[in-house]
Design a protein around this motif. Structure first.
Motif, PDB file in Angstrom:
ATOM      1  N   GLU A 113     -18.864  28.475  -2.695  1.00 59.60           N
ATOM      2  CA  GLU A 113     -20.031  29.214  -3.171  1.00 59.60           C
ATOM      3  C   GLU A 113     -20.250  28.991  -4.661  1.00 59.60           C
ATOM      4  O   GLU A 113     -21.403  28.838  -5.109  1.00 59.60           O
ATOM      5  CB  GLU A 113     -19.831  30.706  -2.881  1.00 59.60           C
ATOM      6  N   ARG A 117     -15.003  31.047  -1.567  1.00 60.44           N
ATOM      7  CA  ARG A 117     -15.419  31.419  -2.921  1.00 60.44           C
ATOM      8  C   ARG A 117     -15.646  30.180  -3.786  1.00 60.44           C
ATOM      9  O   ARG A 117     -16.617  30.113  -4.545  1.00 60.44           O
ATOM     10  CB  ARG A 117     -14.365  32.320  -3.552  1.00 60.44           C
ATOM     11  N   GLN A 150     -21.732  25.542  -5.152  1.00 63.65           N
ATOM     12  CA  GLN A 150     -23.116  25.502  -4.708  1.00 63.65           C
ATOM     13  C   GLN A 150     -24.032  26.178  -5.728  1.00 63.65           C
ATOM     14  O   GLN A 150     -25.142  25.697  -5.990  1.00 63.65           O
ATOM     15  CB  GLN A 150     -23.244  26.179  -3.341  1.00 63.65           C
ATOM     16  N   SER A 151     -23.579  27.279  -6.318  1.00 63.18           N
ATOM     17  CA  SER A 151     -24.386  27.966  -7.339  1.00 63.18           C
ATOM     18  C   SER A 151     -24.591  27.072  -8.552  1.00 63.18           C
ATOM     19  O   SER A 151     -25.699  27.015  -9.121  1.00 63.18           O
ATOM     20  CB  SER A 151     -23.697  29.273  -7.748  1.00 63.18           C
TER      21      SER A 151
END
Length: 342
Positions: A165, A162, A168-169
């Motif tokens: 991610e 999580r 990365q977002s």
């Protein structure tokens, strides 16, 4: 019986399952210490294992029980010798005759007596039993430690994925907008807007002064009006960028960018907190697993017999005599009862 029953030697051993729990520093300071104790549940499992086919098979692979217990032939000792042509089920049945397991549930102690026709072979069997029980308890300890940290490891992997991610977002957002922090750019845009509004006020004042002091045909009035118009247009464009005005449909404004950025920041911070919590839980589970361990404590090592104490011939003769006497009494009572009725 004295003629057929071969001499047997007994090797004895005794052990228990201990569970050592090393208290943490806080518990030691608080006086809450329990360094070691016996685990009755593990002892119950071990007792069941001592009478299982699996243990018989493992010990047979180590010391060849079939050869040891068939050293005396069936013809020589039909009571206690083993037929080497039997199946594993026959060997398990013979195991129950040669290996006695005594379990004291109150003290969680297990005592074992192993019989063989040779004292060294009886000791070999006892050592093999002790070794296999030690392996089994070590496996239980390994499984318990793995179970203790498995769920915390899963939580850590989920939290790590999580967080990865979320980061990365945020990186994709910065690459797409070419903006590291929209809040900083918004502050700069607001500063520019304030400056333009100040310039607009100055230009309007200058125009009003010119109208009061010159004629309407003065070219400076046209320049002043043009300057006010340009500043108003620039202010409107900057307000549209900030989302303060009615911009073109589909246009990207800073208000939307700031909202998206703040959402990504919240997601990242939440993922970081969740990851930190999961990591602390995983480290705590590992530390707790290291503090708790099971081991087999043998307080009586496998003994080497110097005299054949089995079979206990005198006791067996007395039992046979008592059984024969009781059988004779029953038959006599039946005989006299039938005779009285006839």
């Amino acid at each position: 019986m004295n003629t057929y029953a071969a001499d047997q030697y007994a090797s004895k051993l005794a052990f228990s399952v201990r569970s050592e729990e090393q208290s943490s520093a806080i518990e030691l300071l608080g006086g809450i210490t329990e360094l070691s104790g016996s685990s009755s549940t593990d002892t119950d499992v071990l007792y069941a294992f001592l009478n299982s086919q699996e243990l018989v098979s493992r010990v047979n692979e180590r010391v060849d029980l079939e050869s040891i217990w068939s050293r005396v032939s069936i013809e020589q000792d039909p009571l206690y010798a083993y037929d080497p042509g039997g199946t594993i089920e026959d060997l398990v049945n013979h195991w129950s005759r040669k290996v006695s397991v005594i379990y004291d549930s109150g003290t969680s102690l297990i005592e074992i007596r192993v019989l063989a026709f040779d004292p060294h072979e009886a000791q070999r069997i006892a050592n093999a039993v002790l070794a296999e029980c030690t392996v089994m308890i070590n496996n239980l300890s390994t499984i318990a430690r793995e179970d203790a940290i498995r769920y915390s490891r899963d939580d850590l992997e989920i939290a790590s994925a999580r967080l990865r991610e979320a980061r990365q977002s945020l990186t994709l957002f910065r690459n797409r907008t070419q903006i590291v922090d929209p809040s900083i750019d918004t502050q700069n845009q607001m500063g520019l807007l304030v400056t333009l509004q100040q310039q607009l006020a100055d230009a309007m004042i200058e125009g009003d002064l010119l109208r009061d002091t010159t004629s309407t045909s003065d070219p400076r009035l046209e320049q002043a009006d043009r300057r006010v118009e340009v500043i108003n247009q620039r202010i409107e464009e900057e307000r549209q960028k900030l989302g303060l005005g009615g911009g073109a449909e589909g246009a990207v404004v800073f208000a939307d960018l700031v909202g998206e950025y703040e959402g990504l920041i919240v997601d990242r911070e939440f993922a970081e907190v969740a990851y930190t919590t999961a990591l602390a839980g995983f480290n705590g589970a590992q530390a707790e697993a290291r503090r708790q361990s099971r081991y087999l404590a043998a307080h009586i090592q496998p003994s080497l017999a110097q005299k054949a104490e089995h079979p206990e011939r005198i006791k067996l003769i007395l039992f046979v005599a008592l059984f024969s006497f009781l059988s004779w009494c029953v038959l006599a009572l039946v005989y006299y009862s039938l005779r009285d009725r006839s």
